[in-house]
Scaffold this motif. Sequence first.
Motif, PDB file in Angstrom:
ATOM      1  N   SER A  56      42.965  30.846  43.039  1.00  0.00           N
ATOM      2  CA  SER A  56      43.017  31.715  44.211  1.00  0.00           C
ATOM      3  C   SER A  56      41.634  32.299  44.444  1.00  0.00           C
ATOM      4  O   SER A  56      40.916  32.625  43.491  1.00  0.00           O
ATOM      5  N   ILE A  57      41.247  32.402  45.706  1.00  0.00           N
ATOM      6  CA  ILE A  57      39.935  32.944  46.068  1.00  0.00           C
ATOM      7  C   ILE A  57      40.126  34.012  47.140  1.00  0.00           C
ATOM      8  O   ILE A  57      40.883  33.815  48.097  1.00  0.00           O
ATOM      9  N   GLY A  58      39.445  35.146  46.987  1.00  0.00           N
ATOM     10  CA  GLY A  58      39.540  36.201  47.986  1.00  0.00           C
ATOM     11  C   GLY A  58      38.453  37.237  47.818  1.00  0.00           C
ATOM     12  O   GLY A  58      37.660  37.181  46.870  1.00  0.00           O
ATOM     13  N   ILE A  59      38.413  38.179  48.753  1.00  0.00           N
ATOM     14  CA  ILE A  59      37.369  39.200  48.779  1.00  0.00           C
ATOM     15  C   ILE A  59      38.008  40.584  48.799  1.00  0.00           C
ATOM     16  O   ILE A  59      38.824  40.890  49.677  1.00  0.00           O
ATOM     17  N   PHE A  60      37.629  41.424  47.829  1.00  0.00           N
ATOM     18  CA  PHE A  60      38.009  42.829  47.833  1.00  0.00           C
ATOM     19  C   PHE A  60      36.893  43.634  48.483  1.00  0.00           C
ATOM     20  O   PHE A  60      35.712  43.465  48.128  1.00  0.00           O
ATOM     21  N   CYS A  61      37.254  44.495  49.429  1.00  0.00           N
ATOM     22  CA  CYS A  61      36.290  45.395  50.062  1.00  0.00           C
ATOM     23  C   CYS A  61      36.661  46.831  49.697  1.00  0.00           C
ATOM     24  O   CYS A  61      37.787  47.273  49.954  1.00  0.00           O
ATOM     25  N   LEU A  62      35.727  47.548  49.074  1.00  0.00           N
ATOM     26  CA  LEU A  62      35.967  48.918  48.638  1.00  0.00           C
ATOM     27  C   LEU A  62      34.987  49.861  49.311  1.00  0.00           C
ATOM     28  O   LEU A  62      33.776  49.628  49.269  1.00  0.00           O
ATOM     29  N   PRO A  63      35.478  50.924  49.931  1.00  0.00           N
ATOM     30  CA  PRO A  63      34.564  51.961  50.400  1.00  0.00           C
ATOM     31  C   PRO A  63      34.035  52.774  49.231  1.00  0.00           C
ATOM     32  O   PRO A  63      34.587  52.711  48.121  1.00  0.00           O
ATOM     33  N   ARG A  64      32.978  53.514  49.455  1.00  0.00           N
ATOM     34  CA  ARG A  64      32.407  54.359  48.412  1.00  0.00           C
ATOM     35  C   ARG A  64      33.481  55.257  47.802  1.00  0.00           C
ATOM     36  O   ARG A  64      34.294  55.847  48.506  1.00  0.00           O
ATOM     37  N   SER A  65      33.499  55.329  46.462  1.00  0.00           N
ATOM     38  CA  SER A  65      34.394  56.178  45.676  1.00  0.00           C
ATOM     39  C   SER A  65      35.827  55.655  45.573  1.00  0.00           C
ATOM     40  O   SER A  65      36.642  56.245  44.861  1.00  0.00           O
ATOM     41  N   ASP A  89      30.855  49.188  30.408  1.00  0.00           N
ATOM     42  CA  ASP A  89      31.043  50.369  31.256  1.00  0.00           C
ATOM     43  C   ASP A  89      29.728  50.608  31.988  1.00  0.00           C
ATOM     44  O   ASP A  89      28.802  51.204  31.436  1.00  0.00           O
ATOM     45  N   GLY A  90      29.632  50.116  33.211  1.00  0.00           N
ATOM     46  CA  GLY A  90      28.378  50.238  33.939  1.00  0.00           C
ATOM     47  C   GLY A  90      28.503  49.730  35.362  1.00  0.00           C
ATOM     48  O   GLY A  90      29.594  49.409  35.837  1.00  0.00           O
ATOM     49  N   VAL A  91      27.382  49.656  36.028  1.00  0.00           N
ATOM     50  CA  VAL A  91      27.332  49.293  37.445  1.00  0.00           C
ATOM     51  C   VAL A  91      26.780  47.884  37.612  1.00  0.00           C
ATOM     52  O   VAL A  91      25.783  47.514  36.993  1.00  0.00           O
ATOM     53  N   ILE A  92      27.473  47.091  38.414  1.00  0.00           N
ATOM     54  CA  ILE A  92      26.949  45.798  38.825  1.00  0.00           C
ATOM     55  C   ILE A  92      26.743  45.854  40.333  1.00  0.00           C
ATOM     56  O   ILE A  92      27.385  46.652  41.032  1.00  0.00           O
ATOM     57  N   GLN A  93      25.838  45.030  40.827  1.00  0.00           N
ATOM     58  CA  GLN A  93      25.490  45.128  42.243  1.00  0.00           C
ATOM     59  C   GLN A  93      25.157  43.762  42.830  1.00  0.00           C
ATOM     60  O   GLN A  93      25.033  42.766  42.105  1.00  0.00           O
ATOM     61  N   ALA A  94      25.008  43.738  44.150  1.00  0.00           N
ATOM     62  CA  ALA A  94      24.642  42.505  44.833  1.00  0.00           C
ATOM     63  C   ALA A  94      23.343  41.972  44.244  1.00  0.00           C
ATOM     64  O   ALA A  94      22.408  42.725  43.990  1.00  0.00           O
ATOM     65  N   LYS A 122      27.204  48.412  45.414  1.00  0.00           N
ATOM     66  CA  LYS A 122      27.235  48.632  43.969  1.00  0.00           C
ATOM     67  C   LYS A 122      28.654  48.981  43.542  1.00  0.00           C
ATOM     68  O   LYS A 122      29.335  49.756  44.211  1.00  0.00           O
ATOM     69  N   LEU A 123      29.062  48.417  42.397  1.00  0.00           N
ATOM     70  CA  LEU A 123      30.421  48.587  41.894  1.00  0.00           C
ATOM     71  C   LEU A 123      30.374  49.012  40.435  1.00  0.00           C
ATOM     72  O   LEU A 123      29.718  48.370  39.612  1.00  0.00           O
ATOM     73  N   HIS A 124      31.073  50.110  40.111  1.00  0.00           N
ATOM     74  CA  HIS A 124      31.178  50.528  38.711  1.00  0.00           C
ATOM     75  C   HIS A 124      32.384  49.835  38.080  1.00  0.00           C
ATOM     76  O   HIS A 124      33.484  49.843  38.636  1.00  0.00           O
ATOM     77  N   VAL A 125      32.154  49.199  36.941  1.00  0.00           N
ATOM     78  CA  VAL A 125      33.209  48.468  36.231  1.00  0.00           C
ATOM     79  C   VAL A 125      33.347  49.011  34.820  1.00  0.00           C
ATOM     80  O   VAL A 125      32.358  49.145  34.092  1.00  0.00           O
ATOM     81  N   ARG A 126      34.559  49.348  34.438  1.00  0.00           N
ATOM     82  CA  ARG A 126      34.874  49.704  33.054  1.00  0.00           C
ATOM     83  C   ARG A 126      35.888  48.687  32.567  1.00  0.00           C
ATOM     84  O   ARG A 126      36.975  48.556  33.152  1.00  0.00           O
ATOM     85  N   ALA A 177      38.710  48.252  35.387  1.00  0.00           N
ATOM     86  CA  ALA A 177      38.912  49.202  36.480  1.00  0.00           C
ATOM     87  C   ALA A 177      37.654  49.207  37.341  1.00  0.00           C
ATOM     88  O   ALA A 177      36.540  49.062  36.825  1.00  0.00           O
ATOM     89  N   PHE A 178      37.839  49.352  38.645  1.00  0.00           N
ATOM     90  CA  PHE A 178      36.720  49.347  39.595  1.00  0.00           C
ATOM     91  C   PHE A 178      36.590  50.708  40.283  1.00  0.00           C
ATOM     92  O   PHE A 178      37.583  51.386  40.558  1.00  0.00           O
ATOM     93  N   ARG A 179      35.354  51.080  40.594  1.00  0.00           N
ATOM     94  CA  ARG A 179      35.084  52.215  41.476  1.00  0.00           C
ATOM     95  C   ARG A 179      33.879  51.870  42.338  1.00  0.00           C
ATOM     96  O   ARG A 179      32.849  51.417  41.828  1.00  0.00           O
ATOM     97  N   GLY A 180      33.997  52.072  43.631  1.00  0.00           N
ATOM     98  CA  GLY A 180      32.879  51.794  44.526  1.00  0.00           C
ATOM     99  C   GLY A 180      31.788  52.850  44.371  1.00  0.00           C
ATOM    100  O   GLY A 180      31.997  54.003  44.739  1.00  0.00           O
ATOM    101  N   GLU A 181      30.649  52.459  43.825  1.00  0.00           N
ATOM    102  CA  GLU A 181      29.496  53.371  43.787  1.00  0.00           C
ATOM    103  C   GLU A 181      28.940  53.555  45.181  1.00  0.00           C
ATOM    104  O   GLU A 181      28.428  54.619  45.527  1.00  0.00           O
ATOM    105  N   THR A 182      29.006  52.507  45.964  1.00  0.00           N
ATOM    106  CA  THR A 182      28.692  52.518  47.390  1.00  0.00           C
ATOM    107  C   THR A 182      29.778  51.691  48.069  1.00  0.00           C
ATOM    108  O   THR A 182      30.666  51.153  47.398  1.00  0.00           O
ATOM    109  N   ASP A 183      29.737  51.581  49.379  1.00  0.00           N
ATOM    110  CA  ASP A 183      30.578  50.592  50.032  1.00  0.00           C
ATOM    111  C   ASP A 183      30.210  49.243  49.419  1.00  0.00           C
ATOM    112  O   ASP A 183      29.026  48.916  49.282  1.00  0.00           O
ATOM    113  N   CYS A 184      31.202  48.459  49.033  1.00  0.00           N
ATOM    114  CA  CYS A 184      30.899  47.195  48.363  1.00  0.00           C
ATOM    115  C   CYS A 184      31.992  46.170  48.629  1.00  0.00           C
ATOM    116  O   CYS A 184      33.093  46.505  49.074  1.00  0.00           O
TER     117      CYS A 184
END
Length: 246
Positions: free
Chosen positions: A98-107, A155-160, A128-132, A177-184
């Motif tokens: 399966s292939i798809g795109i998750f879009c997360l707003p900041r926070s 536990d850190g941030v990955i980015q484009a 930027k996306l924070h991943v734990r 777990a994901f958290r949007g550090e920015t819109d991502c």
Amino acid sequence: MCAGQSVDSKLQELYNITKAAILSNNELDVESIRQSLGAVTLEELGVKAPSQRQAGKKDRRRQSTAGFVGRLLGRSEAEASTSGRMTYQHIHEEKALSIGIFCLPRSAKIPLHNHPEMTVFSRVLYGKLHVRSLDWAEPEGNSCNGRRKAKLHADGVIQAGDPPTVLFPHHGGNLHAFRGETDCAVLDLFLPPYDRQEGRDCTYYQEVGPLQPDGTTTLEVFDPPDDFIIHTGTYKGQCIKAHARQ
């Protein structure tokens, strides 16, 4: 609805390489899939980073006196940064992948969850996306009162621009777990996809107590909050032709 498909697209190449690997019944060539995932362009996916969308809006405002109306009508459910909602754009799914795109707003947050017997490749498309992430530290039979130990993987941030990541059924951060550090936005490739009937249901967890000196913590199953909703987005990129080069 997806746009026209190109057999020469990097997205199609990703599908072809992945499907051929699955059909071969050999061990996955992880690096080839990662490189192919990293080569897919945002243009093919119909995705624009927030900065590109803002630039486009400014251009339209200069070209037309109907800029206000254009801003209202131009809001796409796929643009999480303008709608404030998490969305998932479905690209392609079949029994093996399966292939798809998750879009997360900041926070925005996706709670800690698992990927049972799945291998998942992920790439941040923009932002930027924070991943734990964690892996189980003890067998399932060792759980006590619904609680089970897990060990921190990252536990850190990955980015484009970062190389695609990969998690495996029993290591590499299968729970995350994901958290949007920015819109991502994140492009995900699931091998195979979730399927409750096949025993691959998504379960959510929360950490109980502090992280221990040895990097372990205790997890328990929980129900996400009522305001945790991932809306269906509209995929506007290229289609995938469901075949594989042999």
